[in-house]
Motif scaffolding. Sequence first.
Motif, PDB file in Angstrom:
ATOM      1  N   ASP A  39      40.273  39.637  34.455  1.00  0.00           N
ATOM      2  CA  ASP A  39      40.697  38.471  35.223  1.00  0.00           C
ATOM      3  C   ASP A  39      42.172  38.170  35.001  1.00  0.00           C
ATOM      4  O   ASP A  39      42.609  37.047  35.192  1.00  0.00           O
ATOM      5  N   MET A  79      39.897  31.381  41.048  1.00  0.00           N
ATOM      6  CA  MET A  79      39.396  31.504  39.672  1.00  0.00           C
ATOM      7  C   MET A  79      38.214  30.573  39.410  1.00  0.00           C
ATOM      8  O   MET A  79      37.282  30.939  38.695  1.00  0.00           O
ATOM      9  N   ARG A 136      35.467  33.198  40.662  1.00  0.00           N
ATOM     10  CA  ARG A 136      35.209  33.837  39.372  1.00  0.00           C
ATOM     11  C   ARG A 136      34.418  32.946  38.424  1.00  0.00           C
ATOM     12  O   ARG A 136      34.100  33.351  37.322  1.00  0.00           O
TER      13      ARG A 136
END
Length: 187
Positions: free
Chosen positions: A61, A118, A122
Amino acid sequence: MTSFWTGERVRLRGVEPDDWTALMRFEADEERLGDLVQAPRSAEGHRARAKELALAGPDGDRFVLVVEAVDTGQPVGVVGSHHADARAGWFEYGISLGAEHRRRGYATEAATLLLRYMFAGRRFHKCQARVFAHNEASLSLQRRLGLVEEGRLRDQVYFAGRHHDVVMMGVLADEFARLHPAGPTVT
């Protein structure tokens, strides 16, 4: 059809080898602000770094993206996730814009796109940023995004003949979502 990575003002994209001159300018601008102090890199070093970033995929990431102005297609900065702990659910991000591209809303929109990815894409729980205490523009940006001061590292960095504080800032996913609700889903 609009991309998730495109806003009204900016588009986030991968680094291309030809971006080396823009990356060199952004680094020089950061140094003038006192936000990046390191040994000078040669033009060939910038070319190699741009090529390395262009060829590398995301490292988990952690990644760097070019911030490109939608209206001109010109690179105006870079944004990225520099540290990430998926197990604990936090990441740290940074953004840098060329001096001539600041105060036009590019940074806010680019950071919002990245944080939305994010948090929503994610599933991270928290975003952190480190900001030099003297950088009022960056502190203001972080506050607009919803980050709050969580601490201060006193005399953490040394440049321009003295030590400076670093402000630790953070925002939780739900706090960010309340301030920056996602628009209609696009593919």
